[in-house]
Design a protein around this motif. Structure first.
Motif, short mmCIF file in Angstrom:
data_model
loop_
_atom_site.label_atom_id
_atom_site.label_comp_id
_atom_site.label_asym_id
_atom_site.label_seq_id
_atom_site.Cartn_x
_atom_site.Cartn_y
_atom_site.Cartn_z
N GLY A 112 -5.50 -2.65 -37.79
CA GLY A 112 -4.62 -3.73 -37.34
C GLY A 112 -3.16 -3.39 -37.50
N LYS A 113 -2.81 -2.83 -38.66
CA LYS A 113 -1.42 -2.46 -38.91
C LYS A 113 -0.97 -1.38 -37.94
N LYS A 114 -1.81 -0.38 -37.74
CA LYS A 114 -1.44 0.72 -36.83
C LYS A 114 -1.35 0.22 -35.40
N PHE A 115 -2.24 -0.70 -35.02
CA PHE A 115 -2.20 -1.24 -33.66
C PHE A 115 -0.91 -2.02 -33.43
N ALA A 116 -0.50 -2.80 -34.45
CA ALA A 116 0.75 -3.55 -34.33
C ALA A 116 1.95 -2.62 -34.26
N GLU A 117 1.94 -1.57 -35.08
CA GLU A 117 3.04 -0.60 -35.07
C GLU A 117 3.15 0.10 -33.73
N MET A 118 2.03 0.62 -33.25
CA MET A 118 2.04 1.35 -31.98
C MET A 118 2.36 0.42 -30.82
N GLY A 119 1.79 -0.77 -30.83
CA GLY A 119 2.03 -1.73 -29.76
C GLY A 119 3.50 -2.12 -29.66
N ALA A 120 4.13 -2.34 -30.82
CA ALA A 120 5.55 -2.71 -30.84
C ALA A 120 6.41 -1.58 -30.29
N GLU A 121 6.07 -0.35 -30.66
CA GLU A 121 6.85 0.80 -30.18
C GLU A 121 6.65 1.03 -28.69
N VAL A 122 5.42 0.89 -28.22
CA VAL A 122 5.10 1.18 -26.82
C VAL A 122 5.64 0.10 -25.89
N THR A 123 5.41 -1.17 -26.25
CA THR A 123 5.79 -2.27 -25.34
C THR A 123 7.22 -2.76 -25.56
N GLY A 124 7.71 -2.64 -26.79
CA GLY A 124 9.04 -3.16 -27.09
C GLY A 124 9.11 -4.68 -27.13
N ALA A 125 7.95 -5.35 -27.15
CA ALA A 125 7.92 -6.81 -27.12
C ALA A 125 8.47 -7.38 -28.42
N PRO A 126 9.46 -8.27 -28.37
CA PRO A 126 10.07 -8.82 -29.59
C PRO A 126 9.07 -9.54 -30.50
N PHE A 127 8.16 -10.32 -29.92
CA PHE A 127 7.24 -11.07 -30.77
C PHE A 127 6.26 -10.13 -31.47
N LEU A 128 5.89 -9.04 -30.82
CA LEU A 128 5.01 -8.07 -31.45
C LEU A 128 5.74 -7.37 -32.60
N ARG A 129 7.04 -7.14 -32.43
CA ARG A 129 7.84 -6.58 -33.53
C ARG A 129 7.92 -7.57 -34.69
N THR A 130 8.01 -8.86 -34.36
CA THR A 130 8.02 -9.88 -35.41
C THR A 130 6.72 -9.86 -36.19
N TRP A 131 5.60 -9.75 -35.48
CA TRP A 131 4.29 -9.70 -36.15
C TRP A 131 4.18 -8.45 -37.02
N ARG A 132 4.65 -7.32 -36.51
CA ARG A 132 4.63 -6.08 -37.30
C ARG A 132 5.45 -6.26 -38.58
N SER A 133 6.59 -6.89 -38.50
CA SER A 133 7.44 -7.08 -39.68
C SER A 133 6.78 -7.97 -40.71
N ARG A 134 6.01 -8.96 -40.26
CA ARG A 134 5.31 -9.84 -41.20
C ARG A 134 4.23 -9.07 -41.95
N ILE A 135 3.57 -8.16 -41.25
CA ILE A 135 2.56 -7.31 -41.90
C ILE A 135 3.22 -6.39 -42.92
N GLU A 136 4.31 -5.75 -42.50
CA GLU A 136 5.00 -4.80 -43.38
C GLU A 136 5.58 -5.48 -44.61
N ALA A 137 5.96 -6.74 -44.48
CA ALA A 137 6.51 -7.49 -45.61
C ALA A 137 5.42 -7.99 -46.55
N GLY A 138 4.16 -7.84 -46.16
CA GLY A 138 3.06 -8.31 -46.99
C GLY A 138 2.79 -9.79 -46.88
N ASP A 139 3.34 -10.43 -45.83
CA ASP A 139 3.15 -11.87 -45.64
C ASP A 139 1.79 -12.21 -45.06
#
Length: 239
Positions: A112-139
């Motif tokens: 899940g974490k890798k999918f969010a990371e790769m998806g954010a980089e590939v698509t550049g979608a702001p909301f996907l980047r938001t979701w990735r940041s929540r994962i990285e923050a441990g939220d």
């Protein structure tokens, strides 16, 4: 385009099909090749011994996924389309809580974490980047079905597509591992995959009308096999 705009099903275009294929392709680097979906233990304990028992094992896994992660995926897609981060976190935590074995939890959050990371980089979608940041923050744990749902929602790809990708992935992971773990041919595994995807429409309809509270993960044999795998002396896969 916002995630809310993406809530409606995208038109049937070649680009939609290409993106669906990209994010379910085995080349998409999220580490799925490192997991067997419980098959390694099933073979070691002789629960799976031949083509017939392999197909039965894979079918059980696919059917369990419909009533577990599949329901969560549909609800997460709706939440992502509405850009409701709090609801996504709630769904993600419920998915994680239903992973009883440490290996199953590890598989879901790593992918899940890798999918969010790769998806954010590939698509550049702001909301996907938001979701990735929540994962990285441990939220939030960052389980795979939720990351998949968010990815598809922000691209305007419908929940049905995300569900099919998820269910296909469950079957393909097990059958791919089988080629490395037992004497079975590519023809056999492709024939099984063809059969296992035949009920995808009915499976999606069942998940789409279910309540989030209906999500269940009752699979005692799978949990026993997962516990045995943790202590196995020889392991090719991480689960």
């Amino acid at each position: 385009m916002t995630a809310a705009d993406a809530g409606a099903a995208a038109p049937d275009t070649a680009a939609r099909l290409a993106r669906m294929l990209q994010f379910w392709d085995s080349m998409f680097p999220i580490g799925g090749f490192a997991f067997s979906g419980g098959l390694e233990s099933a073979i070691q304990k002789r629960v799976v011994t031949d083509a017939d028992t392999l197909q039965a094992f894979a079918r059980t896994a696919v059917e369990q996924a419909v009533l577990g992660d599949g329901i969560a995926l549909v609800w997460a897609h709706r939440a992502a389309a509405a850009e409701d981060v709090a609801e996504l976190v709630r769904i993600d935590e419920r998915v994680y809580a239903r992973k009883l074995s440490s290996e199953t939890r590890t598989m879901s959050v790593r992918m899940g974490k890798k999918f969010a990371e790769m998806g954010a980089e590939v698509t550049g979608a702001p909301f996907l980047r938001t979701w990735r940041s929540r994962i990285e923050a441990g939220d939030t744990p960052g389980c795979y079905p939720v990351a998949l749902a968010v990815n598809f929602a922000v691209q305007g790809l419908p929940a049905r597509d995300a569900f099919v990708v998820h269910q296909y992935g469950v079957a393909a992971m097990i059958l791919s591992a089988a080629l490395r773990l037992m004497k079975i041919s590519h023809v056999d595994t492709q024939r099984m995959l063809y059969r296992l995807t035949a009920d995808a429409d009915a499976a999606y309809e069942a998940a789409a009308v279910a309540r989030l509270a209906d999500m269940a993960g009752f699979a005692p044999l799978s949990e026993i096999l997962a516990a045995a795998h943790v202590k196995a002396h020889v392991r090719l896969f991480m689960n």
